[in-house]
Motif scaffolding. Structure first.
Motif, PDB file in Angstrom:
ATOM      1  N   GLN A   1      -6.700   3.697   6.436  1.00 35.83           N
ATOM      2  CA  GLN A   1      -5.258   3.438   6.549  1.00 35.83           C
ATOM      3  C   GLN A   1      -4.611   4.442   7.493  1.00 35.83           C
ATOM      4  OE1 GLN A   1      -3.571   3.207   2.621  1.00 35.83           O
ATOM      5  NE2 GLN A   1      -4.404   1.157   2.271  1.00 35.83           N
TER       6      GLN A   1
ATOM      7  N   MET B   1      -4.030  -1.440   8.464  1.00 29.67           N
ATOM      8  CA  MET B   1      -3.526  -0.726   7.291  1.00 29.67           C
ATOM      9  C   MET B   1      -3.476  -1.653   6.088  1.00 29.67           C
ATOM     10  SD  MET B   1      -0.445   1.525   8.851  1.00 29.67           S
ATOM     11  CE  MET B   1      -0.203   2.533   7.418  1.00 29.67           C
ATOM     12  N   VAL B   2      -3.186  -2.908   6.348  1.00 27.56           N
ATOM     13  CA  VAL B   2      -3.030  -3.842   5.227  1.00 27.56           C
ATOM     14  C   VAL B   2      -4.379  -4.271   4.677  1.00 27.56           C
ATOM     15  CG1 VAL B   2      -2.201  -6.135   4.645  1.00 27.56           C
ATOM     16  CG2 VAL B   2      -0.790  -4.637   5.983  1.00 27.56           C
TER      17      VAL B   2
ATOM     18  N   VAL C   1     -10.851  -5.143   2.421  1.00 26.62           N
ATOM     19  CA  VAL C   1     -10.374  -6.025   1.351  1.00 26.62           C
ATOM     20  C   VAL C   1     -10.650  -7.462   1.739  1.00 26.62           C
ATOM     21  CG1 VAL C   1      -8.392  -6.755   0.043  1.00 26.62           C
ATOM     22  CG2 VAL C   1      -8.582  -4.390   0.761  1.00 26.62           C
TER      23      VAL C   1
ATOM     24  N   GLU D   1      -5.042   2.617  -8.397  1.00 21.60           N
ATOM     25  CA  GLU D   1      -4.478   1.441  -9.054  1.00 21.60           C
ATOM     26  C   GLU D   1      -4.997   1.347 -10.476  1.00 21.60           C
ATOM     27  OE1 GLU D   1      -5.343  -1.884  -6.590  1.00 21.60           O
ATOM     28  OE2 GLU D   1      -4.529  -0.877  -4.819  1.00 21.60           O
TER      29      GLU D   1
ATOM     30  N   LEU E   1       2.759  -4.342  21.752  1.00 17.89           N
ATOM     31  CA  LEU E   1       3.088  -4.997  20.483  1.00 17.89           C
ATOM     32  C   LEU E   1       1.824  -5.469  19.784  1.00 17.89           C
ATOM     33  CD1 LEU E   1       5.345  -5.906  18.619  1.00 17.89           C
ATOM     34  CD2 LEU E   1       5.306  -8.102  19.762  1.00 17.89           C
TER      35      LEU E   1
ATOM     36  N   LEU F   1      -1.139  -2.324  12.167  1.00 24.57           N
ATOM     37  CA  LEU F   1      -0.538  -2.671  10.878  1.00 24.57           C
ATOM     38  C   LEU F   1      -1.496  -3.543  10.071  1.00 24.57           C
ATOM     39  CD1 LEU F   1       2.105  -1.851   9.733  1.00 24.57           C
ATOM     40  CD2 LEU F   1       3.123  -3.953  10.547  1.00 24.57           C
ATOM     41  N   LEU F   2      -2.132  -4.491  10.776  1.00 27.06           N
ATOM     42  CA  LEU F   2      -3.088  -5.371  10.097  1.00 27.06           C
ATOM     43  C   LEU F   2      -4.201  -4.556   9.474  1.00 27.06           C
ATOM     44  CD1 LEU F   2      -3.967  -8.289   9.543  1.00 27.06           C
ATOM     45  CD2 LEU F   2      -5.305  -8.195  11.644  1.00 27.06           C
TER      46      LEU F   2
ATOM     47  N   LEU G   1      -2.432 -12.649  15.979  1.00 25.77           N
ATOM     48  CA  LEU G   1      -1.349 -11.692  16.214  1.00 25.77           C
ATOM     49  C   LEU G   1      -1.171 -11.411  17.691  1.00 25.77           C
ATOM     50  CD1 LEU G   1      -1.847  -9.133  13.326  1.00 25.77           C
ATOM     51  CD2 LEU G   1      -0.093 -10.864  13.577  1.00 25.77           C
TER      52      LEU G   1
ATOM     53  N   PRO H   1      -6.584  -4.543  -9.449  1.00 30.05           N
ATOM     54  CA  PRO H   1      -6.561  -4.418  -7.990  1.00 30.05           C
ATOM     55  C   PRO H   1      -6.101  -5.706  -7.339  1.00 30.05           C
ATOM     56  CG  PRO H   1      -8.792  -4.604  -8.801  1.00 30.05           C
ATOM     57  CD  PRO H   1      -7.923  -4.459 -10.006  1.00 30.05           C
TER      58      PRO H   1
ATOM     59  N   LEU I   1       0.704  -4.385  16.065  1.00 29.78           N
ATOM     60  CA  LEU I   1       0.447  -5.359  14.991  1.00 29.78           C
ATOM     61  C   LEU I   1      -0.968  -5.226  14.465  1.00 29.78           C
ATOM     62  CD1 LEU I   1       2.293  -8.564  16.225  1.00 29.78           C
ATOM     63  CD2 LEU I   1       2.962  -6.966  14.463  1.00 29.78           C
TER      64      LEU I   1
END
Lengths: 675, 220
Positions: free
Chosen positions: B153, B144-145, B94, B213, B134, B141-142, B107, B220, B138
């Motif tokens: 994901q 996945m986002v 994205v 979506e 950590l 998570l980044l 991060l 989107p 992070l």
């Protein structure tokens, strides 16, 4: 006579009795006997509690050992205690409850859906009793919420009538807000250690800003239940929506439970007040008194008029509380005792005459089906007992001697006259101004009840329903007569009541008013005989004697010949009763003086076009400024935010994850910067 | 603490962070899965090293589980799915690679700052380990986002989980039961998501979440 130690268990058993009645109401269902049995039972149970509380009060200042029941939150339990203050309020509650239940034995028969009222009515009584018996914050809050919810159910009893759903909704919102404020106040007082019993809270000391915050929160929480302006908006909607005996209890008694909460926290638990806090309370009380009675003056609905008049009386009570705070902050014990006695006396008096007036309104409502005063009139001929008792209540609430309303307002004025002794200039200026507001509201209240009584009971019937009204039943009549008698007794024997209140005042502030029992001729002397004294009995005897002599003289000297002629028709020979002076026309002068600014009243005449045979119309548009400026913006903001946040319900998984991620990062950043 | 043991543990944990960054850089699915397998291998090595220096034999089992499931079974089956679906060449970011890398570096810096401050008094080995762990969490998570493909994901989620295991083994005395349950939960998540993947594919002809979506009428 039972020992005072037994009174608390007896009252608690009465509460259990109320709860048992509530369960029984569900079990009896819609049986025809349910109404008399349940209301009769409620009347007897509240009479028991009333007697127990009176014994406790007469025993004087003696605090019964508290009771701790192993229920509720495990490490706290449920504490109950009965000191002089709570026994006075138990007496007020159960006196109102006993009479209201007696009234409802007759009035309840008109109820279409008794199951919507019967189970909640005893539960409501139990809730009010529990609030004043509570000995710790948790019990207090749970009972408070129980009281609110059961009264909400009663407000919603006639939920099919237009407007009642909205009334219930607004009531629920305000009640939740009030409980939230009280919750925060008790949380602040309990502190991080969590001492939730009143004993622990009382011994603790609070720094200035904690005390100020607690006072503000209690003012909001108890004030929203009592109906302080600007938190009063729910009251004139909800009180009239309930059945009349419940309206009487909500207006006459439940608002007093809120006053109890304020007195308990501010005078008992919080310790020394600061003098500026009294200015806030005084200002709110003065504004409430005047605005309440001005709103009452322009109402057409008789129950709504009574509800707004409750707002006014709450204002008077808060003025007294503000005076007591001002005197206490300066250590003037005599003044504090006088103001607090006036407050408690007015609490009792208002519960008597407001219940009486709501009973009268209920009797009119059940006889005619009308609450709009412009469709009533002439009821004094058809409902003589109701009219007489309503007149007594109106005179009492207008603070005319020799009835009870005068005594408490007179004592409040006596306290105001003590204010020049106070050292702070703010108070020196403020208290006379508040006194002027109090005098104004007393005069306007008299006008309001002249209008309320005159339009409803005098003149000719304005509608068919009013012409065919029948006197109400025996039970309702006896309840109203009983309250009228109590109003008179409290008015002509105020010394007895003041002496009975002395232990309450003694336990709260460690001082009391001078003993009134020794004053000759049953007079009352608030401060010193050289300053002022009042004798209700003498005034009553004088009024009775002069009226009797006048009547005698008229009958003796007037001509006995019967003359028959046409009644004076004010110059309008129109047979229609609609041409009589109406509720709207009575309040027009006052509406023109105050209304243009306070209600933004606009009068309009709509003339039909030339050639149109339609009638011309006269319209008055009123605005509620409190609603427009305070509540409408809040509602708008809530709606706007809710509309915006609604999108959050329809995000994709990835966006939800992003939210979590961003929140986590922000928290970590805070941690990184903070440490 | 033996300086050599400390250095090796440090090397392995740092290697894990490096591979996490490499994963962020991969924009093709098949490459991403392979790098993830490498990630799991390094994790297994790190856990095994911890087992050796902490004299905690049960950690060998954890290492073996990581190696077996995360380095072999899951990547192999994911690759297979990719091939069956014919999506192994798809590009699915994205946000552009450059900004993502910069964010990842930020991060890592953030987690270093936070962790080194918070755990000032504890064992230096555990400190470094926790800070790296950590960062790995992070970065997962980044990922996945910033990805919109279900497969990436899932991989982001599993690399996040690797970070958790790294943190758990760095601190002494984590019970084996917990690790096994964590491993199984990841496996179950993988199976469930795999099934969903087929379902989505069957129905919408793509594994791009954007298609879902669009289905709901959202932009989107």
């Amino acid at each position: 006579m039972m020992p005072p130690a037994m009174t608390l268990p007896i009252i608690l058993f009465s509460v259990c009795g109320f709860l048992g009645l509530a369960v029984m109401a569900v079990a009896l269902g819609s049986s025809r006997r349910a109404t008399p049995v349940l209301y009769g039972g409620a009347s007897i149970v509240s009479l028991v509690a009333l007697i127990a509380s009176l014994i406790q009060l007469v025993a004087g200042g003696h605090v019964t050992p508290g009771l701790t029941l192993p229920m509720g939150v495990p490490w706290i339990g449920v504490h109950f205690r009965l000191d002089a203050l709570s026994s006075f309020f138990v007496a007020v509650i159960d006196l109102g409850a006993a009479v209201a239940s007696l009234y409802a034995i007759g009035y309840g028969r008109h109820e279409h859906e008794p199951l919507r009222v019967l189970p909640f009515y005893p539960a409501f009584l139990a809730g009010m009793n529990l609030v004043v018996l509570a000995g710790d914050a948790f019990t207090f809050l749970v009972s408070w919420e129980f009281m609110s919810l059961s009264s909400w159910a009663l407000v919603m009893a006639h939920h099919r009538d237009p407007g009642n759903i909205r009334a219930g909704y607004i009531y629920l919102l305000t009640a939740s807000f009030g409980t939230l404020c009280l919750l925060l106040a008790f949380g602040l007082m309990a502190g991080p250690a969590g001492g939730y019993t009143f004993e622990t809270i009382r011994t603790a000391h609070y720094s200035g800003w904690v005390a100020a915050l607690v006072l503000a929160l209690v003012l909001l929480g108890a004030g929203s239940k009592a109906g302080l302006v600007p938190l009063h908006v729910w009251l004139p909607l909800a009180h009239p929506a309930a059945p009349s005996h419940v309206s009487a209890l909500m207006s006459g008694v439940m608002t007093k439970v809120a006053v109890y909460a304020f007195i308990r926290v501010v005078f008992d638990l919080l310790g020394e007040p600061s003098w500026w806090s009294s200015m806030v309370v005084l200002a709110l009380g003065g504004v409430t008194a005047v605005l309440g009675v001005l709103y009452a003056l322009i109402q057409q609905d008789i129950k709504r008029l009574l509800a707004y008049s409750t707002v006014e009386n709450i204002g008077i009570i808060y003025i007294g509380l503000g005076l007591a705070l001002a005197f206490q902050a300066n250590g003037v014990t005599a003044g504090t005792a006088l103001a607090l006695t006036a407050v408690l006396l007015h609490v009792l008096n208002h519960s008597l005459f407001k219940s009486l007036l709501f009973f009268g309104a209920g009797a009119v409502l059940s006889a005619t089906g009308e609450r709009d005063m412009d469709r009533l009139g002439g009821l004094i001929h058809r409902m003589p007992v109701t009219a007489f008792t309503f007149l007594v209540g109106s005179v009492a609430i207008s603070a005319l001697p020799p009835l009870n309303g005068f005594v408490s307002e007179w004592m409040t004025f006596q306290a105001i006259l003590l204010s020049p002794n106070l050292p702070q200039w703010g108070l020196k200026f403020m208290i006379p101004a508040v006194g002027a507001l109090l005098a104004l509201s007393a005069a306007l209240a008299a006008a309001c009840f002249v209008r309320g009584f005159g339009i409803t009971f005098l003149g000719r019937p304005r509608a068919q329903a009013a012409a065919q009204a029948r006197e109400t039943d025996r039970f309702s009549q006896s309840a109203m007569l009983l309250l009228a008698l109590l109003c008179l007794l409290a008015g002509i024997l105020p010394g007895v009541v003041i002496d009975a209140l002395a232990p309450v005042i003694q336990s709260l502030i460690g001082g009391r008013m001078p003993l009134q029992g020794n004053v000759p001729w049953l007079s009352i002397v608030p401060i010193a005989a050289s300053r002022s004294s009042y004798n209700g009995l003498l005034v009553f005897l004088f009024i009775a004697a002069s009226a009797w002599i006048a009547a005698l003289a008229i009958h003796r000297f007037a001509s006995h010949a019967v003359r028959r002629s046409a009644a004076w028709d004010c110059g309008y020979p129109d047979p229609s009763p609609l041409t009589q002076y109406s509720a709207g026309s009575f309040s027009q002068p006052i509406r023109r003086i105050y209304g243009a600014t306070i209600f933004e009243a606009r009068e309009r005449i709509e003339m039909p076009a030339p050639g149109d045979t339609g009638p011309a119309r006269f319209r008055v548009d009123l605005k509620d400024l409190v609603w427009d400026w305070l509540y409408a913006p809040i509602a708008g903001i809530v709606n706007f935010t809710a509309g915006r946040l609604n999108h959050l319900q329809f995000l994709t998984i990835r966006r939800y994850l992003s939210l979590v991620f961003v929140a986590l990062i922000v928290l970590l950043l805070v941690l990184a910067i903070w440490m | 603490m033996d300086q050599f043991a400390f250095d090796v543990a440090h090397l392995l944990a740092g290697g894990l962070v490096l591979i996490s960054l490499t994963m962020l850089y991969q924009d093709r699915l098949s490459a991403l899965i392979r790098v993830f397998a490498l990630h799991a291998v390094v994790l297994a090595l790190s856990v095994a090293w911890q087992a050796a220096i902490q004299h905690a034999p049960h950690l060998y089992i954890t290492a073996a589980i990581a190696l077996l499931f995360k380095a072999i079974i899951i990547p192999v089956s994911l690759l297979r799915i990719m091939k069956q679906l014919g999506v192994h060449r798809e590009i699915d970011t994205v946000v552009g690679i450059g900004p993502t890398m910069l964010a990842g570096i930020g991060l890592i810096a953030l987690s270093m700052v936070v962790m080194l401050r918070v755990t000032a008094e504890s064992d230096p080995l555990a400190r470094e380990d926790l800070a790296f762990a950590l960062s790995v969490v992070l970065l997962g998570l980044l990922m996945m986002v910033t990805r919109r493909n279900v497969v990436s994901q899932v991989i982001g989620f599993m690399s996040l989980e690797n970070g958790l295991i790294l943190a758990a083994t760095g601190a002494k005395g984590m019970p084996l039961v917990v690790e096994i349950s964590v491993a199984f939960s990841v496996l179950i998540a993988f199976i469930v998501i795999g099934i969903f993947l087929f379902r989505i594919r069957e129905r919408f002809d793509t594994v791009d979440v954007q298609a879902l979506e669009r289905l709901r009428g959202e932009d989107p």
